[in-house]
Enzyme design. Structure first.
Site, mmCIF file in Angstrom:
data_model
loop_
_atom_site.group_PDB
_atom_site.id
_atom_site.type_symbol
_atom_site.label_atom_id
_atom_site.label_comp_id
_atom_site.label_asym_id
_atom_site.label_seq_id
_atom_site.Cartn_x
_atom_site.Cartn_y
_atom_site.Cartn_z
ATOM 1 N N ASP A 9 41.425 40.827 47.299
ATOM 2 C CA ASP A 9 42.896 40.836 47.341
ATOM 3 C C ASP A 9 43.385 41.164 48.751
ATOM 4 O O ASP A 9 44.151 42.109 48.967
ATOM 5 C CB ASP A 9 43.443 41.864 46.333
ATOM 6 C CG ASP A 9 43.061 41.524 44.903
ATOM 7 O OD1 ASP A 9 42.974 40.334 44.575
ATOM 8 O OD2 ASP A 9 42.834 42.467 44.110
ATOM 9 N N LYS A 60 45.322 35.076 35.642
ATOM 10 C CA LYS A 60 45.755 35.621 34.337
ATOM 11 C C LYS A 60 46.718 34.635 33.673
ATOM 12 O O LYS A 60 47.850 34.963 33.322
ATOM 13 C CB LYS A 60 46.388 36.994 34.486
ATOM 14 C CG LYS A 60 45.417 38.031 35.031
ATOM 15 C CD LYS A 60 45.989 39.422 35.031
ATOM 16 C CE LYS A 60 45.017 40.406 35.636
ATOM 17 N NZ LYS A 60 44.797 40.237 37.077
ATOM 18 N N ASN A 66 49.598 23.225 27.178
ATOM 19 C CA ASN A 66 49.606 22.127 28.164
ATOM 20 C C ASN A 66 49.669 22.658 29.592
ATOM 21 O O ASN A 66 48.966 22.173 30.481
ATOM 22 C CB ASN A 66 50.770 21.169 27.900
ATOM 23 C CG ASN A 66 50.689 19.962 28.806
ATOM 24 O OD1 ASN A 66 49.723 19.197 28.747
ATOM 25 N ND2 ASN A 66 51.658 19.799 29.696
ATOM 26 N N SER A 115 43.567 47.785 32.917
ATOM 27 C CA SER A 115 43.012 49.067 33.366
ATOM 28 C C SER A 115 44.045 50.104 33.793
ATOM 29 O O SER A 115 43.726 51.285 33.895
ATOM 30 C CB SER A 115 42.075 48.816 34.554
ATOM 31 O OG SER A 115 42.793 48.183 35.608
ATOM 32 N N GLY A 169 38.661 48.276 37.751
ATOM 33 C CA GLY A 169 39.190 49.636 37.660
ATOM 34 C C GLY A 169 38.244 50.664 38.234
ATOM 35 O O GLY A 169 38.489 51.868 38.155
ATOM 36 N N GLY A 171 36.479 52.678 41.279
ATOM 37 C CA GLY A 171 36.823 53.083 42.649
ATOM 38 C C GLY A 171 38.276 53.474 42.767
ATOM 39 O O GLY A 171 38.681 54.543 42.293
ATOM 40 N N ALA A 172 39.108 52.611 43.352
ATOM 41 C CA ALA A 172 40.510 52.951 43.632
ATOM 42 C C ALA A 172 41.282 53.396 42.390
ATOM 43 O O ALA A 172 42.169 54.238 42.479
ATOM 44 C CB ALA A 172 41.205 51.760 44.289
ATOM 45 N N GLY A 174 39.892 54.842 39.781
ATOM 46 C CA GLY A 174 39.252 56.034 39.220
ATOM 47 C C GLY A 174 38.044 55.802 38.333
ATOM 48 O O GLY A 174 37.372 56.758 37.946
ATOM 49 N N ARG A 191 39.689 47.380 46.347
ATOM 50 C CA ARG A 191 40.040 48.243 47.484
ATOM 51 C C ARG A 191 38.914 49.138 47.967
ATOM 52 O O ARG A 191 38.805 49.398 49.166
ATOM 53 C CB ARG A 191 41.266 49.107 47.106
ATOM 54 C CG ARG A 191 42.556 48.338 47.108
ATOM 55 C CD ARG A 191 43.650 49.095 46.408
ATOM 56 N NE ARG A 191 43.461 49.117 44.955
ATOM 57 C CZ ARG A 191 44.258 49.734 44.099
ATOM 58 N NH1 ARG A 191 45.305 50.412 44.547
ATOM 59 N NH2 ARG A 191 44.017 49.700 42.797
HETATM 60 O O1 O7M Z 1 39.438 47.743 42.740
HETATM 61 P P1 O7M Z 1 40.933 47.486 42.816
HETATM 62 O O2 O7M Z 1 41.730 48.386 41.978
HETATM 63 O O3 O7M Z 1 41.434 47.391 44.234
HETATM 64 O O4 O7M Z 1 41.149 45.989 42.274
HETATM 65 C C1 O7M Z 1 40.921 45.656 40.953
HETATM 66 C C2 O7M Z 1 41.074 44.180 40.766
HETATM 67 O O5 O7M Z 1 40.930 43.873 39.400
HETATM 68 C C3 O7M Z 1 42.420 43.613 41.186
HETATM 69 O O6 O7M Z 1 42.223 42.280 41.628
HETATM 70 C C4 O7M Z 1 43.223 43.625 39.906
HETATM 71 O O7 O7M Z 1 44.221 42.635 39.900
HETATM 72 C C5 O7M Z 1 42.136 43.303 38.886
HETATM 73 N N1 O7M Z 1 42.365 43.828 37.527
HETATM 74 C C6 O7M Z 1 42.629 45.153 37.317
HETATM 75 O O8 O7M Z 1 42.601 45.967 38.230
HETATM 76 N N2 O7M Z 1 42.913 45.596 36.056
HETATM 77 C C7 O7M Z 1 42.925 44.778 34.985
HETATM 78 O O9 O7M Z 1 43.163 45.235 33.888
HETATM 79 C C8 O7M Z 1 42.592 43.439 35.155
HETATM 80 C C9 O7M Z 1 42.256 42.996 36.414
HETATM 81 C C10 O7M Z 1 41.663 41.700 36.497
HETATM 82 O O10 O7M Z 1 40.841 41.359 37.291
HETATM 83 O O11 O7M Z 1 42.010 40.855 35.524
HETATM 84 C C11 O7M Z 1 41.345 39.667 35.426
#
Ligand code: O7M
Length: 212
Positions: A9, A60, A66, A115, A169, A171-172, A174, A191
């Protein structure tokens, strides 16, 4: 063995490519979502293809069948090997993504429970369980379940059996990598790797789950 999936990201294209290339030897797949694709364009998938790692499209997807189909076709045409869709939209909408994934020889994962703290408002009370069951019924390859709630992952595992669980979920947010890795097929880390002073050192620590 648990896969390590990098959530890339990063909204600066050159930085994203640099981190992906440096981390590639230590990861199993790269997840791209709105932050990077809206900033760099869908063609970033083509640029990452040379790393020869599976690319997961995290849009997501949550629309009518369609529209889901049209989105999924764009995703697989761009070079992704997996797509992630929401499940609350129902069986026909999930099936649209599953069917396109199958046509391309790819995979489809369904978000069963998220998460973040606020996710409990709608995903708890039986909804996540229903979505997980629907994902199985629709022939999805697996679900997304929260590393921040290992006890929930255990409950959802009962429902999906051997289908894959990918878990964000760590690392960043928790979640503990070692704890969750025992319960799932892949952990998704963002992150804690791409914001680290040295992403390669950070990913090397997480990559212990790949051999544990
Ligand atoms: O490690 P992070 O928190 O920096 O990033 C977590 C990644 O997982 C980030 O791309 C979120 O958009 C994704 N994610 C979640 O953190 N929580 C969710 O419940 C679902 C997702 C996800 O990847 O959904 C497919």
């Amino acid at each position: 063995m648990t896969e390590l999936i990098l959530a890339l990201d990063v909204t600066e294209k050159e930085k994203a490519l640099r981190i992906a290339e440096a981390c590639a030897p230590h990861l199993d797949a790269i997840k791209l979502g709105y932050p990077l694709i809206l900033s760099s364009g869908l063609s970033i998938a083509g640029e990452l293809e040379e790393l020869d790692k599976p690319l997961i499209a995290d849009f997501k997807v949550a629309d009518i069948p369609n529209t889901n189909r049209l989105i999924a076709e764009q995703v697989f045409d761009a070079g992704f090997s997996s797509i992630i869709c929401h499940g609350f939209t129902g069986a026909d909408a999930i099936k649209a993504c599953v069917d396109v994934a199958a046509d391309y020889g790819g995979s489809c994962f369904v978000v069963a429970e998220m998460s973040h703290p606020g996710a409990t408002a709608f995903f708890h009370g039986g909804t996540a369980e229903k979505i997980a069951a629907l994902a199985v019924e629709c022939g999805a390859d697996g679900i997304i379940a929260p590393a921040t709630r290992p006890e929930r992952v255990t409950i959802l595992r009962e429902i999906v059996g051997k289908r894959k669980i990918l878990s964000p979920g760590v690392g960043a947010q928790g979640g503990d990598a070692a704890t969750v890795a025992k319960l799932v097929d892949g952990i998704i880390v963002g992150r804690a790797i791409y914001e680290a002073k040295d992403p390669v050192t950070a990913i090397t620590e997480f990559s212990a789950v790949r051999t544990a």
